[in-house]
Design an enzyme around this catalytic site. Structure first.
Site, PDB file in Angstrom:
ATOM      1  N   GLU A   1      42.071  42.887  44.572  1.00  0.00           N
ATOM      2  CA  GLU A   1      40.999  42.569  43.312  1.00  0.00           C
ATOM      3  C   GLU A   1      41.768  42.629  42.112  1.00  0.00           C
ATOM      4  OE1 GLU A   1      37.710  42.012  43.386  1.00  0.00           O
ATOM      5  OE2 GLU A   1      37.554  42.343  45.502  1.00  0.00           O
TER       6      GLU A   1
ATOM      7  N   ASP B   1      33.872  41.766  36.103  1.00  0.00           N
ATOM      8  CA  ASP B   1      34.381  42.871  36.960  1.00  0.00           C
ATOM      9  C   ASP B   1      35.704  43.462  36.179  1.00  0.00           C
ATOM     10  OD1 ASP B   1      33.009  41.851  39.278  1.00  0.00           O
ATOM     11  OD2 ASP B   1      34.885  40.645  39.665  1.00  0.00           O
TER      12      ASP B   1
END
Length: 152
Positions: free
Chosen positions: A62, A79
């Site tokens: 991520e 994000d």
């Protein structure tokens, strides 16, 4: 008493250099090693040792262990932070503005990961690791204990 213009110039250049270094130093992200992150998550933030390999794998894919990571998604959402927490559901620019972690997104891109961890646990409680594409695409179905081998 007159001051030497050359000395003033050197002094000014030195002060400007210090200011630039201070600004650059403040803008630097914390980038964890996998063992440093695993240990902190277990010892300071209460993550289960039995699942920490999955978490470390997830964070690798991520954010590459970078606390200041962000990602702009094709749907217009963004994000934030080490867990890449999405602003459509979990954080917002205003606390309490209809986000499930009751958090300001910019709080997830500092070097203190306590709030990131609390929100990630909330996401996990609701959706499991399936909430993160990094985990689904790279960690699911693998022995993720290898990510933390030798850390504990």
């Amino acid at each position: 008493m007159q001051q030497d213009p050359q000395q003033n110039s050197v002094t000014m250049k030195f002060l400007i250099s210090l200011a630039v270094l201070a600004i650059v130093g403040c803008a630097q992200a914390k980038v964890y090693s996998k063992c440093e992150l695993a240990t902190e998550m277990v010892n300071k933030h209460g993550f289960s040792r039995s699942s920490i390999g999955d978490w470390v794998c997830l964070v690798n894919y991520e954010s590459s262990f970078n606390t200041r990571a962000t990602n702009d998604n094709t749907n217009g959402s963004r994000d934030y932070g080490i867990f890449e927490i999405n602003d459509n559901y979990w954080c917002d620019s205003n606390v309490g503005a209809g986000n499930d972690c009751n958090a300001v997104c910019s709080n997830f891109i500092d070097d203190n990961i306590a709030d990131d961890c609390a929100c990630a646990k909330k996401i996990y409680a609701r959706h499991g690791f399936e909430a993160w594409y990094g985990w689904k695409n790279h960690c699911k179905g693998h022995d993720n204990e290898e990510w933390v081998a030798g850390c504990f």
